[in-house]
Enzyme design. Sequence first.
Site: not given
Length: 250
Positions: A189, A35, A81, A14, A160, A156, A54
Amino acid sequence: MDSTFAVIVTGAASGLGQAAAKRLVQQGYSVAAVDLTEIDQQALPNGVKAYQVDVSDTDAVDGMCEQVKRDFGGMVGLVNCAGIVQGGKLVSRKGPHDADVFKKVISVNVIGTFNLMRAAVSHMAANSPDSDGQRGVVVNTSSIAAYDGQIGQIAYAASKGAVASMTLPAARDMANLGVRVVSIAPGIFDTPMLAGLPEDVRGALEATVPFPAKLADTADFGALVSHIFENKTLNGEVIRLDGALRMAPQ
């Protein structure tokens, strides 16, 4: 580069990963769609094969890359991603941040990215170089949270930020192998994660983006991935894709 060899795309079920996979297929690349959740193989276009992995599991990633090599003959690219978002303040009324939550975010977003890079590039290094000596391309997904981390985003933002910081040393490490490394730092997004938000909340988010004032289309992410694959001078850089958004503290 041999387009019959695979480009591995993680988080491909997705959102940004799916958009990147679709665009690469349009370019003529074969895609290994990876995924954590199972991807319906029947729903995938020709030239795409699904793998359930994983990314934080090093042995599973190594095994998947070996299988991709057997299935496609080799690999010429990687688009990372896969990632998770779990919020929490360093210290709140409930007490200190859950250390296990922090470790989980780092495990998926940082260790997962590292795992894929080390495994996939070891295979790309065996490719025959093109006329410029290129053997492969890696695109990682950072976030504008790496620069503008908001309240409750400490895990997070740390993860990142680490992805962004790995970009240049990874590019330098792999320069002699002919493998480029570029990261994208997306803004807000229109992904499935945001699709369920009330319209007033979505509108408020859109209003924070200078231009275009909207939740960005995932196809724009796919288009940038495509350009990175085609532009051989892009290397060792983190590209913000955010409509000039600079996030406020909250």
